[in-house]
Design a protein around this motif. Structure first.
Motif, mmCIF file in Angstrom:
data_model
loop_
_atom_site.group_PDB
_atom_site.id
_atom_site.type_symbol
_atom_site.label_atom_id
_atom_site.label_comp_id
_atom_site.label_asym_id
_atom_site.label_seq_id
_atom_site.Cartn_x
_atom_site.Cartn_y
_atom_site.Cartn_z
ATOM 1 N N PRO A 32 -18.221 -36.885 25.870
ATOM 2 C CA PRO A 32 -17.150 -36.339 26.711
ATOM 3 C C PRO A 32 -16.888 -37.114 28.003
ATOM 4 O O PRO A 32 -15.778 -37.063 28.532
ATOM 5 C CB PRO A 32 -17.628 -34.918 27.006
ATOM 6 C CG PRO A 32 -18.530 -34.580 25.871
ATOM 7 C CD PRO A 32 -19.211 -35.858 25.506
ATOM 8 N N LEU A 33 -17.880 -37.825 28.516
ATOM 9 C CA LEU A 33 -17.691 -38.551 29.772
ATOM 10 C C LEU A 33 -17.576 -40.056 29.564
ATOM 11 O O LEU A 33 -17.690 -40.825 30.514
ATOM 12 C CB LEU A 33 -18.836 -38.246 30.738
ATOM 13 C CG LEU A 33 -18.915 -36.799 31.231
ATOM 14 C CD1 LEU A 33 -20.053 -36.618 32.205
ATOM 15 C CD2 LEU A 33 -17.598 -36.379 31.879
ATOM 16 N N ALA A 34 -17.366 -40.472 28.336
ATOM 17 C CA ALA A 34 -17.282 -41.909 28.047
ATOM 18 C C ALA A 34 -15.885 -42.463 28.278
ATOM 19 O O ALA A 34 -15.705 -43.681 28.284
ATOM 20 C CB ALA A 34 -17.716 -42.178 26.612
ATOM 21 N N THR A 35 -14.893 -41.604 28.444
ATOM 22 C CA THR A 35 -13.521 -42.064 28.649
ATOM 23 C C THR A 35 -12.946 -41.420 29.903
ATOM 24 O O THR A 35 -13.363 -40.335 30.327
ATOM 25 C CB THR A 35 -12.630 -41.712 27.451
ATOM 26 O OG1 THR A 35 -12.519 -40.283 27.342
ATOM 27 C CG2 THR A 35 -13.205 -42.264 26.160
ATOM 28 N N ALA A 39 -13.190 -37.483 31.324
ATOM 29 C CA ALA A 39 -13.775 -37.344 32.655
ATOM 30 C C ALA A 39 -12.797 -36.696 33.623
ATOM 31 O O ALA A 39 -13.171 -35.838 34.435
ATOM 32 C CB ALA A 39 -14.210 -38.712 33.175
ATOM 33 N N HIS A 40 -11.532 -37.059 33.539
ATOM 34 C CA HIS A 40 -10.526 -36.465 34.416
ATOM 35 C C HIS A 40 -10.275 -35.005 34.054
ATOM 36 O O HIS A 40 -10.020 -34.182 34.945
ATOM 37 C CB HIS A 40 -9.225 -37.260 34.312
ATOM 38 C CG HIS A 40 -9.337 -38.641 34.866
ATOM 39 N ND1 HIS A 40 -8.438 -39.640 34.570
ATOM 40 C CD2 HIS A 40 -10.263 -39.208 35.697
ATOM 41 C CE1 HIS A 40 -8.790 -40.747 35.200
ATOM 42 N NE2 HIS A 40 -9.890 -40.515 35.882
ATOM 43 N N ALA A 41 -10.338 -34.685 32.771
ATOM 44 C CA ALA A 41 -10.184 -33.285 32.362
ATOM 45 C C ALA A 41 -11.303 -32.430 32.947
ATOM 46 O O ALA A 41 -11.070 -31.314 33.427
ATOM 47 C CB ALA A 41 -10.168 -33.188 30.842
ATOM 48 N N LEU A 42 -12.535 -32.951 32.909
ATOM 49 C CA LEU A 42 -13.661 -32.228 33.497
ATOM 50 C C LEU A 42 -13.488 -32.093 35.002
ATOM 51 O O LEU A 42 -13.801 -31.041 35.586
ATOM 52 C CB LEU A 42 -14.968 -32.955 33.178
ATOM 53 C CG LEU A 42 -16.243 -32.342 33.777
ATOM 54 C CD1 LEU A 42 -16.452 -30.922 33.258
ATOM 55 C CD2 LEU A 42 -17.450 -33.215 33.457
ATOM 56 N N LEU A 43 -12.975 -33.129 35.653
ATOM 57 C CA LEU A 43 -12.744 -33.078 37.099
ATOM 58 C C LEU A 43 -11.765 -31.960 37.458
ATOM 59 O O LEU A 43 -11.987 -31.214 38.428
ATOM 60 C CB LEU A 43 -12.197 -34.425 37.579
ATOM 61 C CG LEU A 43 -11.694 -34.484 39.021
ATOM 62 C CD1 LEU A 43 -12.823 -34.192 39.999
ATOM 63 C CD2 LEU A 43 -11.051 -35.831 39.310
ATOM 64 N N ARG A 44 -10.696 -31.815 36.682
ATOM 65 C CA ARG A 44 -9.714 -30.769 36.972
ATOM 66 C C ARG A 44 -10.321 -29.381 36.800
ATOM 67 O O ARG A 44 -10.035 -28.462 37.583
ATOM 68 C CB ARG A 44 -8.492 -30.944 36.066
ATOM 69 C CG ARG A 44 -7.639 -32.150 36.429
ATOM 70 C CD ARG A 44 -6.360 -32.189 35.642
ATOM 71 N NE ARG A 44 -6.577 -32.531 34.251
ATOM 72 C CZ ARG A 44 -6.554 -33.772 33.769
ATOM 73 N NH1 ARG A 44 -6.330 -34.786 34.579
ATOM 74 N NH2 ARG A 44 -6.738 -34.003 32.484
ATOM 75 N N VAL A 45 -11.180 -29.218 35.792
ATOM 76 C CA VAL A 45 -11.855 -27.928 35.592
ATOM 77 C C VAL A 45 -12.768 -27.616 36.776
ATOM 78 O O VAL A 45 -12.751 -26.501 37.326
ATOM 79 C CB VAL A 45 -12.657 -27.944 34.276
ATOM 80 C CG1 VAL A 45 -13.548 -26.711 34.180
ATOM 81 C CG2 VAL A 45 -11.717 -28.000 33.076
ATOM 82 N N GLN A 49 -12.692 -24.506 39.645
ATOM 83 C CA GLN A 49 -13.877 -23.675 39.850
ATOM 84 C C GLN A 49 -14.375 -23.734 41.284
ATOM 85 O O GLN A 49 -14.736 -22.712 41.872
ATOM 86 C CB GLN A 49 -14.983 -24.106 38.880
ATOM 87 C CG GLN A 49 -14.669 -23.822 37.420
ATOM 88 C CD GLN A 49 -15.705 -24.407 36.482
ATOM 89 O OE1 GLN A 49 -16.412 -25.358 36.821
ATOM 90 N NE2 GLN A 49 -15.793 -23.860 35.272
ATOM 91 N N ALA A 50 -14.394 -24.933 41.878
ATOM 92 C CA ALA A 50 -14.892 -25.086 43.247
ATOM 93 C C ALA A 50 -13.988 -24.383 44.248
ATOM 94 O O ALA A 50 -14.469 -23.662 45.146
ATOM 95 C CB ALA A 50 -15.021 -26.571 43.600
ATOM 96 N N LEU A 51 -12.669 -24.556 44.116
ATOM 97 C CA LEU A 51 -11.750 -23.916 45.055
ATOM 98 C C LEU A 51 -11.694 -22.410 44.855
ATOM 99 O O LEU A 51 -11.351 -21.681 45.789
ATOM 100 C CB LEU A 51 -10.354 -24.517 44.919
ATOM 101 C CG LEU A 51 -10.203 -25.966 45.385
ATOM 102 C CD1 LEU A 51 -8.738 -26.382 45.344
ATOM 103 C CD2 LEU A 51 -10.755 -26.165 46.786
ATOM 104 N N VAL A 161 -4.290 -25.888 34.332
ATOM 105 C CA VAL A 161 -4.434 -27.172 35.018
ATOM 106 C C VAL A 161 -4.933 -28.239 34.050
ATOM 107 O O VAL A 161 -4.506 -29.397 34.103
ATOM 108 C CB VAL A 161 -5.376 -27.023 36.228
ATOM 109 C CG1 VAL A 161 -5.687 -28.382 36.846
ATOM 110 C CG2 VAL A 161 -4.748 -26.121 37.280
ATOM 111 N N ARG A 162 -5.837 -27.850 33.145
ATOM 112 C CA ARG A 162 -6.333 -28.804 32.147
ATOM 113 C C ARG A 162 -5.200 -29.256 31.235
ATOM 114 O O ARG A 162 -5.028 -30.456 30.976
ATOM 115 C CB ARG A 162 -7.452 -28.159 31.326
ATOM 116 C CG ARG A 162 -8.057 -29.069 30.264
ATOM 117 C CD ARG A 162 -9.074 -28.310 29.435
ATOM 118 N NE ARG A 162 -8.477 -27.176 28.758
ATOM 119 C CZ ARG A 162 -7.802 -27.265 27.614
ATOM 120 N NH1 ARG A 162 -7.649 -28.437 27.034
ATOM 121 N NH2 ARG A 162 -7.289 -26.198 27.045
#
Length: 216
Positions: A32-35, A39-45, A49-51, A161-162
């Motif tokens: 999942p983090l090789a592309t 990686a950007h999809a995980l960042l948006r998730v 969650q953080a906000l 968002v994803r």
């Protein structure tokens, strides 16, 4: 030029790009983090969650989504303008070749013109749909952090968002796919070379960004 050579060039170009996208999709599922895409999809998730845990972040969240919405708007507008311009230039020849939907002559040029129109329309649809998801996501992210309504819809915001990010990236990616098509309209023999060059460019874009933390 032999009439089979343009068709072979077209099929080879489609096979090159299709094989690249298929391989990228498989890699994204296995690692999942090789592309950059995954990686950007995980960042948006993680961003949502953080906000969603930080009180007072509503304005920051809406502003960030507004910037993304404006980017998708620019992409959609560009695709729509390019589509209208292409229709103006090619509508007469396409109508003549198709003889008002009673196909009289199937040529590689006709196929390339239809691919050009389809790709531009698909880019517009992806970008316009991304705008829709960004817009609905901003409504959710503007709800007060800690409120019952916000907590009920956090998972919806993550999904929206994803999806918006994926659609926006495809809207941009489809613009790049125009390169082999345009090259083929100039000279069919240039299509495979343009497809290979595009695959190399996409490989650089799709490389996972540095510093991505491992899962778990």
């Amino acid at each position: 030029m032999n009439s089979t050579i343009p068709w072979l060039s077209l099929f080879l170009s489609l096979a090159i790009l299709g094989a690249y996208e298929l391989n990228l999709s498989r890699l994204s599922r296995r690692q999942p983090l090789a592309t950059a895409r995954s990686a950007h999809a995980l960042l948006r998730v993680e961003w949502v969650q953080a906000l969603s845990r930080q009180a007072g972040s509503e304005i920051v969240a809406v502003q960030a989504l507004r910037n993304s919405l404006m980017s998708a708007t620019i992409t959609a507008s560009t695709a729509a303008l390019a589509l209208m311009g292409t229709l103006t230039v090619t509508s007469t020849t396409v109508a003549q070749d198709m003889a008002l939907f009673g196909l009289q002559q199937l040529s590689t040029r006709l196929v390339l013109e239809l691919l050009l129109l389809t790709t531009l329309f698909a880019s517009y649809v992806c970008s316009a749909t991304a705008m829709r998801y960004f817009s609905h996501g901003s409504f959710i992210m503007s709800l007060p952090v800690g409120s019952e309504e916000r907590q009920r819809r956090t998972s919806m915001a993550i999904d929206y968002v994803r999806r918006a990010g994926i659609l926006y990236s495809w809207g941009l990616r489809l613009f790049l796919f125009l390169a082999p098509i345009v090259a083929g309209l100039v000279n069919p023999l240039a299509m495979p070379f343009a497809a290979i060059a595009l695959a190399l460019v996409l490989r650089a874009f799709d490389r996972a960004p540095a510093g991505v933390p491992p899962l778990g």
